[in-house]
Design an enzyme around this catalytic site. Structure first.
Site, PDB file in Angstrom:
ATOM      1  N   GLU A  74       0.802  -1.217   0.000  1.00 22.76           N
ATOM      2  CA  GLU A  74       0.000   0.000   0.000  1.00 22.76           C
ATOM      3  C   GLU A  74       0.839   1.274   0.000  1.00 22.76           C
ATOM      4  O   GLU A  74       0.479   2.258  -0.667  1.00 22.76           O
ATOM      5  CB  GLU A  74      -0.954   0.008   1.203  1.00 22.76           C
ATOM      6  CG  GLU A  74      -2.171  -0.882   1.050  1.00 22.76           C
ATOM      7  CD  GLU A  74      -1.856  -2.375   1.169  1.00 22.76           C
ATOM      8  OE1 GLU A  74      -2.689  -3.195   0.748  1.00 22.76           O
ATOM      9  OE2 GLU A  74      -0.763  -2.697   1.691  1.00 22.76           O
ATOM     10  N   HIS A 143     -10.342  -5.786   8.617  1.00 22.35           N
ATOM     11  CA  HIS A 143     -10.999  -5.470   7.349  1.00 22.35           C
ATOM     12  C   HIS A 143     -12.312  -4.706   7.530  1.00 22.35           C
ATOM     13  O   HIS A 143     -12.990  -4.444   6.536  1.00 22.35           O
ATOM     14  CB  HIS A 143     -11.322  -6.754   6.581  1.00 22.35           C
ATOM     15  CG  HIS A 143     -10.137  -7.550   6.158  1.00 22.35           C
ATOM     16  ND1 HIS A 143      -9.392  -8.286   7.041  1.00 22.35           N
ATOM     17  CD2 HIS A 143      -9.575  -7.739   4.938  1.00 22.35           C
ATOM     18  CE1 HIS A 143      -8.413  -8.898   6.382  1.00 22.35           C
ATOM     19  NE2 HIS A 143      -8.503  -8.582   5.113  1.00 22.35           N
TER      20      HIS A 143
END
Length: 342
Positions: A74, A143
């Protein structure tokens, strides 16, 4: 200034019914056709069509140069996006979940948000970072959280939290065209939800314009992201069971924030409840409650109420997960508490 209903921006003509994910896909396709400097990149967005199928079909249409599958890194993805934006491109970066954006906080906050300031306005960073968040899919603590407040905290970023397909499309198109870095937060639960979307390639929703989802005179409920829809259902229940007419406001963007619409509503209703899915400490609701208390204190007949997610990591267990984020009963109870004698 507020807009009523779904807040369909400046689109003209008819409407069509789209799922939230389809509206986002349409926004990306239209902006990529409109401007060759727009490209997208992220994990599995090309061959796999995206983890939530938002980028379905874009690789076949635009090719690998403008639809780029990336490594699982990321900080690298966002860093590359920042660099591309600085030299004149308009990257749209997809991160697979807002939790993973923590790995790119340095690039988002120290770079994307501050470069325009640090370079004395000589360089802009027209970058959009898209990411889903939210509970309800049994995806566990890494998540499922809501981190709007992390990015709301950083000057230099714009923050969007669309709750309807029309706003998802209109805000994403506006974000891509903006010269500022935008954190664009989608809710996983909403991807499959249908709604009317203006059939217009120029449909834009301006940042800083709240939508009044439901009008009322008795209490103001501010719902963030998915909670704008949950709050509307709770308002209908309040009207039916308690004869309380709630006004529901969806800010749509948190930076810039349409505080005037919220304050105007509070001055009319004299009560306010703020609903968010995120954690209670240092959250969006805490920020909004402080602003309302500071600027509309004399108009309040009760303390500002807050409804939040539970102050715990998101459980994997479905029954536990369901009670870890707000539903209509918690909102109804919070509203009723503002009517009790103080």
């Amino acid at each position: 200034m507020a807009s009523n209903g779904d807040g369909n921006g400046n689109g003209n003509g008819g409407t069509k019914t789209l799922r939230y994910r389809e509206a986002l896909n349409e926004a990306l396709r239209e902006e990529m056709n409109r401007d060759e400097s727009v490209f997208i990149m992220g994990e599995d967005i090309g061959v796999f069509n995206g983890a939530f199928k938002v980028t379905q079909g874009l690789l076949e249409e635009f090719g690998e140069k403008r639809v780029r599958d990336t490594p699982i890194s990321e900080n690298t993805i966002v860093g590359a996006g920042v660099g591309a934006a600085m030299i004149g491109l308009r990257p749209v970066v997809e991160l697979m979940t807002v939790n993973f954006s923590l790995l790119a906080m340095d690039q988002i906050v120290n770079s994307a948000a501050h470069i325009h300031y640090m370079f004395g306005g000589q360089v802009s960073v027209p970058l959009v970072v898209r990411m889903p968040q939210g509970a309800g899919h049994q995806l566990g603590p890494t998540h499922s959280h809501c981190f709007e407040s992390l990015y709301l905290h950083a000057p230099g970023l714009l923050v969007a939290v669309p709750a309807t397909p029309a706003d998802a499309k209109g805000l994403l198109k506006a974000a891509i065209r903006d010269d500022n870095p935008v954190v664009f937060i989608e809710h996983e639960y909403l991807y499959g939800q249908r709604g009317e979307v203006p059939d217009d390639e120029d449909h834009l929703v301006d940042f800083g314009h709240a939508a009044i989802r439901r009008e009322g005179d008795d209490v103001t409920i501010v719902g963030i992201s998915r909670m704008a829809l949950t709050a509307t259902k709770a308002a209908d229940q309040l009207a039916e069971e308690h004869e309380i007419e709630a006004e529901v406001i969806d800010p749509r963007t948190l930076r810039p924030l349409d505080l005037d619409t919220i304050l105007d509503s509070v001055r009319k209703t004299n009560r306010c409840v703020i609903v968010e899915e995120g954690w209670p400490h240092g959250g969006v609701g805490a920020n909004l409650a402080a602003l309302v208390q500071e600027q509309a204190f004399d108009d309040l007949d009760a303390p500002v109420g807050r409804v939040t997610g539970a102050d715990i990591p998101m459980p994997y267990s479905k029954p536990l997960e369901q009670i870890a984020f707000p539903h209509e009963p918690q909102i109804v109870q919070a509203v009723l508490s503002t009517f009790r004698d103080l």
